[in-house]
Design a protein around this motif. Structure first.
Motif, short mmCIF file in Angstrom:
data_model
loop_
_atom_site.label_atom_id
_atom_site.label_comp_id
_atom_site.label_asym_id
_atom_site.label_seq_id
_atom_site.Cartn_x
_atom_site.Cartn_y
_atom_site.Cartn_z
N ALA A 225 -13.37 -35.87 -9.59
CA ALA A 225 -12.93 -34.48 -9.62
C ALA A 225 -13.33 -33.82 -10.93
O ALA A 225 -13.09 -34.37 -12.00
N VAL A 227 -12.46 -30.81 -13.17
CA VAL A 227 -11.36 -29.86 -13.31
C VAL A 227 -11.41 -29.19 -14.68
O VAL A 227 -12.13 -29.62 -15.59
N THR A 259 -12.69 -26.06 -2.88
CA THR A 259 -13.42 -27.20 -3.44
C THR A 259 -14.81 -27.29 -2.82
O THR A 259 -15.01 -26.97 -1.65
N GLU A 261 -17.98 -30.14 -2.47
CA GLU A 261 -18.24 -31.56 -2.65
C GLU A 261 -19.69 -31.88 -2.34
O GLU A 261 -20.29 -31.29 -1.44
N THR A 276 -13.78 -28.10 -8.39
CA THR A 276 -12.47 -27.54 -8.01
C THR A 276 -12.26 -26.16 -8.61
O THR A 276 -12.98 -25.73 -9.51
N LYS A 293 -5.07 -26.98 -4.25
CA LYS A 293 -6.04 -27.94 -3.71
C LYS A 293 -6.66 -28.77 -4.82
O LYS A 293 -7.01 -29.94 -4.62
N THR A 294 -6.81 -28.15 -6.01
CA THR A 294 -7.36 -28.88 -7.16
C THR A 294 -6.53 -30.11 -7.46
O THR A 294 -7.08 -31.22 -7.64
N LYS A 297 -7.02 -32.80 -4.91
CA LYS A 297 -8.29 -33.52 -5.10
C LYS A 297 -8.21 -34.48 -6.29
O LYS A 297 -8.82 -35.54 -6.27
#
Length: 468
Positions: A225, A227, A259, A261, A276, A293-294, A297
């Motif tokens: 992730a 961030v 997000t 991916e 994210t 959602k961050t 994840k």
């Protein structure tokens, strides 16, 4: 579960191509193939040797469908252990369909998913763990997952389990023999040797179980992730890692609302990077959903990259960056966290000094300086990510467990072995120990397929592609 009929399927990917391979397996496979094949030299396929190639045409009544090359493999010396032929035809979807429909009219039926490999298992050509490795090999998309699947398909895992099972079975036989002579109060199984065997089995099982942590992430890819606050360069970093414009980059804070991916192979290991939404206080409903959602994840990720804008850090009088890092570290204490300082190329000497002072406030364990825009420091970051994966076992060609079903059976086998070990140490009666030994043998057998049922086989082979 016995199969006497002949099955047919396309063994190559569906769609048009240069060449397509149609596979037939079963007792009458060669005879059925011969009924639609006309050799350019007048050969009868049923009279030809195994592992030979023959050029000719596929004929439907008086109509020539295609010029083909037919390979013959006679059982038991074939992939399935049955008579098998493979028709290499031109890759037109029309030709493929016409040949398969003709073979269906001649007595074949369409193969179910994984049925060729299922027959290989039922005919003793592969054990169950090797059969499962076939599917893993087909789906492998990096060097590490390919190496693990090949090692398992060659029988490395099966051999290790089979050896332990055989040794345990020998002692189980002696324990059972003692029960037949219970009135004479004799011991056929040497308790000291038995204890050493149990200790060795326990050690191997624990090693295999521990390897699943590595094997699972190698097989499925390691989620990482990315961030940080809005507009620190998370999307730019994702693009730099992937070396393509995957995410939208904008100077407007909060551009990433959901997000994004994508996957990248580093040093033979698959990584799945997750860009994210920026973490900040906001009243925007959509952005708030993205921030929530961050954190979801982050929970799913194996590694967290916390990205900092170097210039923003200098002006961070409230130490909000430190607070965010501590929040993530406290909420996810076991996850590796790398602090990545971006836009380092924009700092002059005075700002660099201020930056170092601010950085000293942050309690970090791993720090990497980069410029995502200029792609400096990216290779160092990749190397650091790769260091989180224990690839020593791969280099030493050790057995690594990647299959959840195997992992579950190993856990259950270990539990039973520990029961037997405890029973031995507490002088438990042989008849009670025999029950636990049988349970351990059962779970060993579930891995290799020595113990199985139709439902289990159906679940395993349903995930295969048709034609394999």
């Amino acid at each position: 579960m016995l199969y006497n009929d002949s099955i047919v399927a396309l063994a190559t990917p569906s769609g048009a191509g240069a060449i397509a391979v149609i596979r037939i397996s079963g007792e009458r496979a060669i005879a059925i193939g011969n009924s639609v094949f006309k050799s350019i030299k007048g050969k009868d396929l049923t009279q030809q040797k195994s592992h030979t190639l023959h050029l000719g045409h596929i004929i439907d009544d008086q109509k020539t469908l295609d010029e083909v090359l037919v390979s013959i493999f006679k059982g038991p010396h074939s992939y399935t252990g049955e008579n098998t032929i493979e028709i290499s035809c031109h890759g037109s979807t029309y030709i493929q369909q016409q040949i398969i429909q003709l073979l269906l009219r001649k007595g074949c039926r369409m193969a179910n998913p994984g049925e060729f490999t299922l027959r290989a298992f039922l005919n003793g050509k592969l054990d169950l763990s090797q059969a499962e490795a076939v599917a893993d090999l087909i789906s492998s998309d990096n060097e590490a997952s390919h190496q693990i699947a090949m090692q398992q398909m060659r029988g490395g895992f099966s051999n290790e389990i089979a050896k332990l099972r055989e040794e345990l079975l020998n002692f189980a036989s002696l324990i059972e023999l003692e029960l037949d002579f219970a009135e004479e109060d004799v011991e056929f199984a040497d308790r000291t040797q038995f204890h050493e065997l149990l200790h060795r089995i326990e050690f191997v099982l624990k090693r295999l179980i521990d390897s699943f942590a590595v094997g699972n992430v190698i097989k499925n890819g390691i989620p990482v992730a990315i961030v940080g606050k809005p507009n620190v360069g998370k999307s730019t970093l994702l693009n730099a890692l992937l070396n393509e414009e995957r995410a939208i980059v904008s100077p407007i804070a909060g551009t990433t609302r959901d997000t994004i991916e994508d996957e990248l192979v580093i040093g033979g290991i698959g990584f799945r990077f997750i860009d994210t939404a920026g973490i900040r206080e906001t009243e925007d409903v959509v952005e708030s959903i993205g921030i929530r959602k961050t954190f979801e994840k982050i929970e799913q990720a194996q590694v967290v990259l916390f990205l900092i804008d170097s210039l923003q850090l200098i002006m961070d009088n409230e130490n909000s960056v430190k607070i965010q890092i501590e929040k993530i570290r406290n909420q996810f204490p076991l996850k590796p966290l790398i602090v990545v300082t971006n836009k380092i190329d924009k700092l002059d000497s005075k700002q660099r000094k201020q930056f170092n002072n601010q950085l000293s406030i942050i309690n970090y364990q791993l720090l990497i300086e980069i410029s995502a825009k200029n792609k400096t420091g990216i290779e160092e970051l990749k190397n650091q990510l790769l260091s989180f994966v224990n690839t020593g076992a791969l280099r030493n060609n050790e057995t690594i467990v990647t299959n959840t079903r195997h992992y579950d059976s190993l856990l259950k086998a270990l539990e039973e072995i520990q029961k037997v070990k405890y029973g031995l140490e507490t002088m438990l009666s042989s008849d009670l120990m025999a029950i636990d030994i049988k349970e351990a043998l059962y779970h060993f057998g579930m891995i290799t397929g020595q113990v199985t049922n139709d439902e289990l086989l159906g679940n395993i082979f349903a995930n295969f592609c048709i034609g394999k």
